[in-house]
Scaffold this active site. Structure first.
Site, short mmCIF file in Angstrom:
data_model
loop_
_atom_site.label_atom_id
_atom_site.label_comp_id
_atom_site.label_asym_id
_atom_site.label_seq_id
_atom_site.Cartn_x
_atom_site.Cartn_y
_atom_site.Cartn_z
N ASP A 67 44.77 50.08 42.79
CA ASP A 67 44.33 49.84 41.42
C ASP A 67 43.32 50.87 40.94
O ASP A 67 42.81 51.67 41.72
CB ASP A 67 43.75 48.41 41.29
CG ASP A 67 42.89 48.01 42.49
OD1 ASP A 67 42.44 48.90 43.22
OD2 ASP A 67 42.67 46.80 42.68
N ASN A 136 37.99 35.09 43.95
CA ASN A 136 38.92 34.17 43.28
C ASN A 136 40.34 34.30 43.86
O ASN A 136 41.28 33.76 43.30
CB ASN A 136 38.94 34.45 41.76
CG ASN A 136 39.38 35.88 41.44
OD1 ASN A 136 39.73 36.64 42.34
ND2 ASN A 136 39.38 36.22 40.17
N HIS A 138 42.00 37.16 44.23
CA HIS A 138 42.83 38.28 43.74
C HIS A 138 43.14 39.27 44.87
O HIS A 138 42.36 39.44 45.81
CB HIS A 138 42.22 38.96 42.51
CG HIS A 138 41.02 39.80 42.74
ND1 HIS A 138 40.00 39.94 41.82
CD2 HIS A 138 40.64 40.60 43.78
CE1 HIS A 138 39.09 40.76 42.28
NE2 HIS A 138 39.44 41.17 43.46
C1 F6R Z 1 40.19 47.00 45.49
C2 F6R Z 1 40.91 45.77 45.30
C3 F6R Z 1 40.25 44.43 45.28
C4 F6R Z 1 39.25 44.23 46.42
C5 F6R Z 1 38.58 42.86 46.30
C6 F6R Z 1 37.52 42.66 47.37
O1 F6R Z 1 41.06 48.10 45.46
O2 F6R Z 1 42.07 45.85 45.13
O3 F6R Z 1 41.23 43.43 45.34
O4 F6R Z 1 39.90 44.35 47.65
O5 F6R Z 1 37.98 42.72 45.05
O6 F6R Z 1 36.47 43.55 47.14
P1 F6R Z 1 35.32 43.76 48.20
O7 F6R Z 1 35.94 44.41 49.38
O8 F6R Z 1 34.33 44.67 47.52
O9 F6R Z 1 34.76 42.41 48.53
#
Ligand code: F6R
Length: 241
Positions: A67, A136, A138
């Protein structure tokens, strides 16, 4: 699903780095699906170390990132392109032309989304996809939803995601409100998928995603449709599973 319980962040990172390194050793021209965020930073550090000690050659490897924020240029220090350059690409022998991140500055995001899907298609799909998980649920920026997006698409980030990511910006107001993300369909088509999670703040969502119902309102739960899914988490993140 296989679950690997790591003692701490370092051990989780070592596990993921070793998986990536063995994939590259087996298939030097492999396609890696990469994530940004706090979770994979230690993994990338270990990959850089292995490369510098002469053990890991990225010269034929291709990468596609999950992303990118809309509206941030590649040289913005919070763009995901910048993250990948500074945490990994600038320190290994990967060909820049083989690294792909959605272009958050594209004039027409719909055209960019179609282009990105075509890039992934032309590479022959993803061999190994690394994922973090949002609070959440995602994955990539596929936020909780009633539907399952297949391909790359434009998303409005939820307030919760904006708040979670505000820690990297001067203020919450500066966090972009939209992103381009690979779809769940593309992620699910990867030949191997590894979800990483670290820290007590991820324990509730790990429980919901991997022990609760499978539903697009908890996007990571959909990964359980893949019986070969690998989850690696530290003790704190897996404490409620
Ligand atoms: C980043 C991404 C997000 C992160 C998620 C967790 O490319 O796709 O889905 O993996 O927000 O973020 P962290 O690792 O900062 O807790």
């Amino acid at each position: 699903m296989k679950v690997y319980l790591a003692e701490d962040y370092q051990e989780m990172s070592r596990f993921a780095a070793n998986l990536i390194a063995s994939r590259v050793a087996l298939r030097p021209e492999c396609v890696l699906g990469l994530a940004t965020g706090s979770t994979p930073v230690g993994t990338y550090e270990l990959l850089v170390e292995q490369h510098k000690s002469g053990k890991l050659d990225f010269s034929k490897v291709k990468t596609v990132n999950l992303d990118e924020y809309v509206g941030l240029p590649a040289d913005h220090d919070q763009s995901y392109r910048y993250f990948m350059q500074t945490n990994l690409f600038d320190h290994i022998n990967i060909d820049p032309a083989n690294t792909h991140v959605p272009n958050g500055m594209a004039e027409d995001p719909a055209v960019e989304c179609a282009r990105y899907d075509q890039v992934i298609d032309e590479l022959g799909g993803i061999d190994l996809q690394i994922l973090g998980i949002g609070h959440n649920g995602h994955i990539g920026f596929n936020e909780p939803s009633d539907t399952v997006p297949m391909g790359t698409h434009l998303v409005d980030l939820t307030q919760r995601t904006i708040q979670a990511n505000a820690r990297f910006f001067a203020s919450e107001a500066e966090v972009p409100k939209q992103a381009i993300t690979m779809g769940i369909g593309t992620i699910m088509s990867a030949r191997q998928i590894v979800v990483m999670a670290s820290g007590a703040d991820k324990a509730d969502i790990i429980k919901a995603a991997f022990a609760g119902p499978v539903m697009p309102q908890v996007p990571a739960s959909l990964l359980r449709l893949r019986s070969d899914l690998i989850l690696v988490g530290d003790r704190a993140a897996l404490s409620k599973l």
